[in-house]
Enzyme design. Structure first.
Site, PDB file in Angstrom:
ATOM      1  N   CYS A   1     -12.077  42.537 -42.073  1.00 25.63           N
ATOM      2  CA  CYS A   1     -12.388  41.658 -40.946  1.00 25.63           C
ATOM      3  C   CYS A   1     -11.839  40.253 -41.159  1.00 25.63           C
ATOM      4  O   CYS A   1     -12.041  39.380 -40.314  1.00 25.63           O
ATOM      5  CB  CYS A   1     -13.895  41.602 -40.700  1.00 25.63           C
ATOM      6  SG  CYS A   1     -14.843  40.981 -42.108  1.00 25.63           S
TER       7      CYS A   1
ATOM      8  N   GLU B   1     -23.764  51.073 -51.109  1.00 21.98           N
ATOM      9  CA  GLU B   1     -24.141  50.034 -50.153  1.00 21.98           C
ATOM     10  C   GLU B   1     -25.222  49.143 -50.773  1.00 21.98           C
ATOM     11  O   GLU B   1     -26.136  49.639 -51.436  1.00 21.98           O
ATOM     12  CB  GLU B   1     -24.651  50.674 -48.859  1.00 21.98           C
ATOM     13  CG  GLU B   1     -25.347  49.761 -47.882  1.00 21.98           C
ATOM     14  CD  GLU B   1     -24.483  48.601 -47.420  1.00 21.98           C
ATOM     15  OE1 GLU B   1     -25.032  47.476 -47.314  1.00 21.98           O
ATOM     16  OE2 GLU B   1     -23.275  48.802 -47.186  1.00 21.98           O
TER      17      GLU B   1
ATOM     18  N   CYS C   1     -24.081  34.555 -21.199  1.00 21.20           N
ATOM     19  CA  CYS C   1     -22.955  34.615 -22.134  1.00 21.20           C
ATOM     20  C   CYS C   1     -21.962  35.651 -21.605  1.00 21.20           C
ATOM     21  O   CYS C   1     -22.294  36.838 -21.489  1.00 21.20           O
ATOM     22  CB  CYS C   1     -23.436  34.996 -23.533  1.00 21.20           C
ATOM     23  SG  CYS C   1     -22.094  35.226 -24.719  1.00 21.20           S
TER      24      CYS C   1
END
Length: 447
Positions: A400, A329, A177
């Protein structure tokens, strides 16, 4: 009312003019009948022959691959990866695009999402319109940086490791990869067979020599003896038999965590604890967030969706002993790591649970600074509204997904917070993904 039966168009070919880039790693085109095509392996302005991969007559849109290029863009390069292309590995969206053009495409997507979902121009978002490469990622035309420090290989029925094809569970076997970081490649995962294994996740820590593989056996499968080209710790994933079918991780050999290095500290990251995949990402994002927030001694701060405590640690150093930081979290393992990583800060508290559930229970109604780094789906209206009511001097939103960011910006605007500055980073080269850091502040009464 009689309706004509819908017929599959998979395999049909059309000659089309390719339109603008869209969010998701494809470009927009239309058939002569006006049906929308989401086209991969193409570039804006090209004339190509596409082959339909998903869709039927009457559908709102079709998915297709460009299988022949009749008139190529100047930004097109020959894909350096032998496993990319129509019907092949789905890991990279832009192998056929020159590096600088990839960043321009990502900028166009961000601009469109901000305009369409938040009604903002780049100027109104405090953004100069550029997507910044990570340090060391500037490569020549036709090359790709080896950046991915965590690679999850799928394994086919013959035990060959590979990567999933686009929108498919089928495995494309690979022997190398190109975007895998050197620390992943040197393990040699791709060189050996993995019988009875479903996935192999390879992790190469940044700033330490820690290497780890996480193996998920097929149902009833046995774990092989793992002999790789470098010392490595081994974890095994199994499913519990409980109602929630939770993912269980067991240590087989070595440490159950890797040690990452960023922001001047060492971070313990166990399986299930989030860490940025690009080796430069953690430092780059901490720098952008701290420059935007400008924390001062004695201030109080929140780090939401805090992972193993990266931003909480940076905040704690800056607000000092007279300040305080709360992190929240949802991953239990990440919370354990965050508490370990930040144990030398007396005024840092890490709570376990979902932000929307834990934050109201804390009784906290005010904060000077807020950092949020939510999952790809964003924070959502309820959480944004609660945060905006805390009167923070500044809020840093690490995103993101530009679409989720743009949606949440509308909720912030309704609650009185507006963009001050934004930066965008190409932390996922050769893919369509991009990371943004948005700094928000309360709307001034005079504007």
């Amino acid at each position: 009312m009689h309706r004509e039966p819908k017929a599959s168009l998979v395999g049909e070919e059309y000659e089309v003019e390719v339109g603008p880039v869209a969010h998701g790693g494809h470009c927009i085109a239309r058939t002569e009948e006006g049906q929308v095509l989401f086209v991969r392996h193409a570039l804006p302005g090209e004339r190509v022959v596409v082959r339909v991969t998903e869709g039927e007559t009457g559908a709102r849109f079709l998915r297709a691959d460009a299988v022949r290029v009749l008139d190529a863009s100047k930004d097109r390069v020959e894909a350096p990866c032998p496993f990319s292309g129509p019907g092949r590995c789905g890991g990279c969206d832009w192998q056929h695009v020159a590096p600088g053009a990839q960043r321009r495409l990502k900028a166009e997507v961000i601009i469109e999402q901000l305009r369409r979902l938040a009604g903002l121009t780049p100027e109104q978002a405090g953004w100069d319109g550029t997507v910044e490469p990570a340090p060391g990622d500037k490569v020549s035309r036709g090359e790709v940086p080896a950046w991915r420090t965590r690679v999850q290989y799928a394994v086919d029925e013959q035990g060959r490791p590979g990567l999933r094809r686009h929108r498919s569970h089928e495995v494309e076997p690979v022997d190398h990869c190109l975007i895998a970081a050197p620390g992943v490649t040197e393990l040699g995962v791709e060189k050996r067979a993995w019988p009875q294994i479903e996935t192999v996740e390879a992790i190469a820590a940044t700033g330490s020599s820690d290497r780890q593989v996480v193996l998920t056996p097929r149902p009833g499968g046995r774990l092989p003896i793992v002999e790789l080209d470098r010392p490595v710790s081994v974890l095994r994933v199994s499913e519990s038999r409980g109602r929630d079918r939770a993912r269980m991780v067991h240590r087989v050999h070595g440490r159950p965590f890797v040690r990452e290095r960023a922001a001047g500290r060492t971070w313990r990251v166990g399986e299930g604890g989030f860490w940025q995949v690009h080796p430069k990402a953690a430092d780059l994002l901490v720098e952008a967030v701290m420059q935007g927030l400008m924390p001062r001694k004695g201030q109080t701060a929140l780090d939401l969706y805090c992972g193993v405590g990266l931003f909480a640690g940076a905040l704690a150093e800056r607000v000092g002993e007279s300040g305080a930081v709360l992190g929240i979290e949802s991953s239990k393992r990440a919370v354990e790591d965050a508490r370990h990583n930040l144990q030398d800060f007396d005024r840092v508290r890490i709570e376990h649970g979902k932000v929307e559930q834990v934050l109201p229970r804390t009784g906290i109604t005010e904060a000077d600074l807020i950092v949020l780094d939510p999952p790809r789906s964003g924070a959502g209206k309820e959480t944004v509204t609660r945060l905006a009511g805390m009167g923070a001097r500044r809020i840093a939103y690490v995103a993101c997904d530009p679409a989720a960011l743009a949606r949440d910006l509308t909720y912030f605007a309704a609650a009185g917070y507006v963009p001050r500055r934004m930066r965008a980073f190409d932390l996922f080269p050769v893919t369509h993904h991009v990371e943004c850091v948005m700094i928000l502040e309360p709307r001034r009464e005079d504007g």
